[in-house]
Design a protein around this motif. Structure first.
Motif, PDB file in Angstrom:
ATOM      1  N   ILE A 179       0.856  -1.182   0.000  1.00 15.48           N
ATOM      2  CA  ILE A 179       0.000   0.000   0.000  1.00 15.48           C
ATOM      3  C   ILE A 179       0.896   1.238   0.000  1.00 15.48           C
ATOM      4  CG2 ILE A 179      -1.769   1.277   1.261  1.00 15.48           C
ATOM      5  CD1 ILE A 179      -2.592  -1.493   2.452  1.00 15.48           C
TER       6      ILE A 179
ATOM      7  N   VAL B 193      -1.576   6.739   0.988  1.00  9.76           N
ATOM      8  CA  VAL B 193      -2.934   6.257   1.277  1.00  9.76           C
ATOM      9  C   VAL B 193      -2.944   5.239   2.418  1.00  9.76           C
ATOM     10  CG1 VAL B 193      -3.858   6.713  -1.017  1.00  9.76           C
ATOM     11  CG2 VAL B 193      -2.846   4.483  -0.523  1.00  9.76           C
TER      12      VAL B 193
ATOM     13  N   ASP C 110      -5.325   0.526  -8.195  1.00 13.28           N
ATOM     14  CA  ASP C 110      -4.807   1.806  -8.680  1.00 13.28           C
ATOM     15  C   ASP C 110      -5.927   2.835  -8.833  1.00 13.28           C
ATOM     16  OD1 ASP C 110      -2.153   1.038  -8.743  1.00 13.28           O
ATOM     17  OD2 ASP C 110      -2.235   0.410 -10.850  1.00 13.28           O
TER      18      ASP C 110
ATOM     19  N   TRP D  22      -7.138   3.857  -5.312  1.00 16.05           N
ATOM     20  CA  TRP D  22      -6.172   4.740  -4.671  1.00 16.05           C
ATOM     21  C   TRP D  22      -6.166   6.116  -5.312  1.00 16.05           C
ATOM     22  CZ3 TRP D  22      -1.942   0.419  -4.559  1.00 16.05           C
ATOM     23  CH2 TRP D  22      -2.212  -0.435  -3.495  1.00 16.05           C
TER      24      TRP D  22
ATOM     25  N   ARG E 229      -6.834   9.644  -3.327  1.00 15.52           N
ATOM     26  CA  ARG E 229      -5.886  10.777  -3.390  1.00 15.52           C
ATOM     27  C   ARG E 229      -6.558  12.079  -3.774  1.00 15.52           C
ATOM     28  NH1 ARG E 229      -2.150   6.629  -6.144  1.00 15.52           N
ATOM     29  NH2 ARG E 229      -0.652   6.159  -4.492  1.00 15.52           N
TER      30      ARG E 229
END
Length: 69
Positions: free
Chosen positions: A23, A27, A60, A63, A67
């Motif tokens: 990870i 995050v 991906d 995440w 973000r």
């Protein structure tokens, strides 16, 4: 536990492929652990590669959304 270079983000345990991904630090505060690992439920390298790529793409994307929030 053996890592298989032909299948990205995976390792082999007792003949079964497992997905594993670290990870990212930015995050990590959303998680209780530093990596994600689970069974891909297959002994086939071809099937494992497909499932691992799909899982990595989904992570991906997830995440990315974490973000930008």
């Amino acid at each position: 536990m053996a890592y298989d270079k032909s299948v990205p983000f995976s390792f082999l345990k007792d003949g079964v492929f497992y997905f594993e991904r670290r990870i990212p630090r930015d995050v990590q505060h959303h998680y209780d652990t530093q990596k994600i690992a689970y069974s891909l439920r297959t002994r086939s390298a071809t099937v494992a590669a497909s499932r691992a790529r799909r899982a990595a793409d989904q992570l991906d994307e997830y995440w990315y959304h974490l973000r930008i929030k």
